[in-house]
Each structure stands twice: as C-alpha cells, then as structure tokens.
Design an enzyme around this catalytic site. Sequence first.
Site, mmCIF file in Angstrom:
data_model
loop_
_atom_site.group_PDB
_atom_site.id
_atom_site.type_symbol
_atom_site.label_atom_id
_atom_site.label_comp_id
_atom_site.label_asym_id
_atom_site.label_seq_id
_atom_site.Cartn_x
_atom_site.Cartn_y
_atom_site.Cartn_z
ATOM 1 N N SER A 18 0.639 -1.219 -0.271
ATOM 2 C CA SER A 18 0.063 0.167 0.061
ATOM 3 C C SER A 18 0.559 1.044 0.020
ATOM 4 C CB SER A 18 -0.872 0.027 0.966
ATOM 5 O OG SER A 18 -2.007 1.345 1.509
ATOM 6 N N HIS A 45 -3.085 -1.167 -3.283
ATOM 7 C CA HIS A 45 -3.570 -0.575 -3.649
ATOM 8 C C HIS A 45 -3.691 1.305 -3.336
ATOM 9 C CE1 HIS A 45 -4.185 -1.858 0.876
ATOM 10 N NE2 HIS A 45 -5.360 -2.744 -0.003
ATOM 11 N N ASP A 138 -4.693 -4.677 5.387
ATOM 12 C CA ASP A 138 -4.774 -5.971 4.846
ATOM 13 C C ASP A 138 -3.188 -6.402 4.674
ATOM 14 O OD1 ASP A 138 -6.173 -6.863 3.041
ATOM 15 O OD2 ASP A 138 -5.554 -5.218 1.362
#
Lengths: 195, 270
Positions: A18, A45, A138
Amino acid sequence: MEENKRIKDCKVVIIGGSAGSLQALLQILPFVEKTISFAIVIVVHRKNTDEQTLEDLIALKAKLKVKEVEDKVKLEAGFIYIAPSNYHLLFEKNETLSLDTSEKINYSRPSIDVSFESAAEIYTNHLIGILLSGSNSDGTVGLKAIQAAGGISVVQNPLSADMPYMPNNAILHTTPDFVLKTEEILEFIKEINQE
Amino acid sequence: MIEDIELETLINDVYEYYGFDFGSYSRASLKRRVSRVFYLDGFKHFHDFLSKVRTDPEYCKRMIDEITVNVTEMFRDPSFYLTLRKEILPLLGTKPFIRIWHAGCSTGEEVYSMAIMLKEAGLLHKSILYATDINASVLETAKSGIFPLRMIKDYADNYRDSGGQQDFSDYYIANYGFAKFNDNLSEKMVFSQHNLVSDTSFNEFDLILCRNVLIYFDNNLQKRVINLFDDSLAVLGFLALGTKETIKYSISQTKYKQFAKEKIWRKIKE
Ligand SMILES: C[S@@+](CC[C@H](N)C(=O)[O-])C[C@H]1O[C@@H](n2cnc3c(N)ncnc32)[C@H](O)[C@@H]1O
C-alpha cells in the site's frame, strides 16, 4: 535464509503493498530477469484516478513484460500482472485470473487478503507471498492463508519500509518465513527456482 | 471457506430444485460469495445449509440475492459515460426510436445515469430503457429510484467528470438520508427479471449495456451471453461492457468494431 524453506517449484510470486510500496517495487522489479520461471502478480492499493500510471511506470522500468489484466487472462511465467483498481483479483483453477467488484475488504478493492487467500487456494506450495510497505492491516490474513496452504511468506523489514505499519502488523500476527530488507527481497526473488 | 465439493453439491441442488443454473459461474468468486452467506446466516454444518436451501424457497431466494454481487454506482467510470455522451448518443439520436437494454442493471444507478444523459441530449422522450437482472430484490430498489444520500457526492463528481454540466441536485429530492430521483427520469424505464443463463432474446436494441456481469461467468457462458446480445442487437447498434471485459474471445472480430478506447463495440454486419 533457512534453506529448507526455499520453494523449488514456484509458479507465482504475489506481492502486496500500500502506501510507500511503489518505491520498493521500483527497487526490485527492474532487476528481475526476463527468464524467470514464474509469474509475478502485484496487488497494491491506489486511487482510482491513477489507473494507468502504475502499469506504465512498471512497464517502463522492468525487463519483464506487463500483461494487462482483463477478466480471465491466462497467467503465464515471465510476466507481471497488476490488479486493476476497483476490482478484487481472484485466481481460478484453470490458471486464469478473474475479477470481482464485491464489497471492499479492509477498506480496499483490490484487497491484498482476498488475492492472497485466493492464490493460496490454487497454488498451495507453489506460491510465495511478499508483503511490502503500507499503513493498513490488509495482507496479514492473506499471508497466514499462504503459509497454511504450504506456501512461503515474506515480509519487508519494517525498518526498510516507507510505511512500517503493514509489515509490522504481519510480523505481530503471523510468523513470516522471511523478514527482508528491500535489497534482500530482490536477491530472494533472483534465487527462486534456482538449483 | 466451504469446500469445493460442497459448492458443487449446492450448485446441483439449486438447479435441480429451482432451475437456477450457476454451473457456469466463475468458481473463485462464487465460492467466496456462498461462504459469505453461509457464515453470515450463522450456519455451522454445510448439510444444514443445504437442506435449508432445498426445503425453503424463500431462503433459496435470499441466498441467490446474497451471492450475486450488486455493487454499482452512478456514472461508474466517467470516461466511459463521456464517450457515450459525446460519440454514441449523437449517432443514436438520428433514429426515430432508441431502444436500450441494461442487462444486469443491479439497483439501477446505471439506468438513471443513462436517463440523465438522454434527457440532457434531448432524446429521452423517444427512448425506452429495458433494465433486467436475475435478482428480483435489486429490481425493486431500481424501480423506486431511491439511493443512499451518502453516495450522492461521489455520484455528483462522477457526473461532472462524465461531461455533465447541470446542477446534479436538480435530478433528485433529498429526504431522510435518501435521494429520490425524479419520476420524469424513470417514465421510460421498464424493469423485469431476466436470467442471462437461461432466458432468450426479447427485443431488438440499438444499445446494450452489460457491465461487470460477465466477470462472474466462465468463458463458455460468456460466449453464450455475447451471442445472445448479438441476436438482440440491430446492425450498427452498440454493445458496451465493463472496463475489464472483452468480446475478443467470444465472437468473430469481423462483425464488430471497437469504438474509441472504451469497451464499446459496434455491430457492423448481420
Ligand atoms: C456488479 S453488478 C453490475 C451493475 C452495473 N451494471 C454496473 O456495472 O455497475 C452485477 C449484476 O449482475 C447480476 N447478474 C448476475 N448473474 C446474472 C444472470 N445470470 N442474469 C442476469 N443478471 C445477473 C447481479 O444480480 C448483479 O446485479
């Protein structure tokens, strides 16, 4: 490195990240040779708006070719696949990728957990999962699933990560097979499937 | 997660008992969706879940509603709508009537987006929008034209990015956390249940939209559905899919020409 934990017959390396992961990817991917005998799948992401830029950037820097991920694209060794924004990326038994627009998981679509779990189910002990920098949790559950299915889990050393939260969270809640600095991740990838 | 064999048993039973055929759905997504309802509804043993589905038609309907993915938005992928607005609608505008089919319309956000664009192009009065889905519950929402107000800001942004220049808030009335879209938008909409797996073509259309539905189907079913659209499309009509879907593997490329950079194809011959 624990020698016994090295996969001989790796088919897929899946990398999740991310915030801050692009930097790490750009320190790794350009130095991976075209001749690798596995596919690289990237799930990061990002904002919906910078749809093409990540693909373009990686395509520009990497020796490997980036294959556009359209629904049901075949997964082949020697290529990079990047999860498109706003879809979850899933793995099918016939070695194709499929897409799904269901609810966000961990506030994310694509979600790293979703793709890691799905890859683990299909590629079991032929899979390596690598979790990079990020400021979200995540990926942790996904790494667990990869290990449970017999694959290897690698976490970026939080000290070398731009945003340490994501790797830290994985280290806190799982026992990764390897915790590696960015340069070490590159070396690790170069060793995959080598005698 | 449920087991593969359990999923296959469920697929067989739902087909045998109710005639809904999920046999050609992509397994990765379907398995996640079925597992999700299984845990959501508090089941512990798969056979309990299975016998509930078999014996309780209401529950089977709920399960089907829950396993279909209904996530949607207004003006999803604004650049797609911009192409529709700027390039496709002017071409359709030359026809005396415009017949549009939204296949897999979910809760209808896509259909209201289309109606807004048709209205702004001065074409809504001579258009008819058929909107279908396998899921009867989402069609009820679609008919009502009532969407959560918290989404409206994103929709207004999408609307503007798709070339919209009006005041978006003129199209709905806000009340108790919901936005009710104006009736003059829905006057030309016809909603009905239609299963792309088993139902046939029901009209001839100038534009068919089927966005983010084919991703849930395997290659064979995708092929069959694309052929169903081909049978339902007038020559020089358009077929529009989701941004990551293609007709490439499904139908002869000499018959269709891709339009601009979007996932829009024009049927160039019968
Ligand atoms: C993700 S939504 C897409 C909504 C909208 N077209 C969009 O792109 O935002 C997918 C829809 O396809 C519907 N669907 C799934 N299987 C179907 C089938 N066999 N026949 C008709 N619709 C189906 C689902 O119920 C769901 O509403």
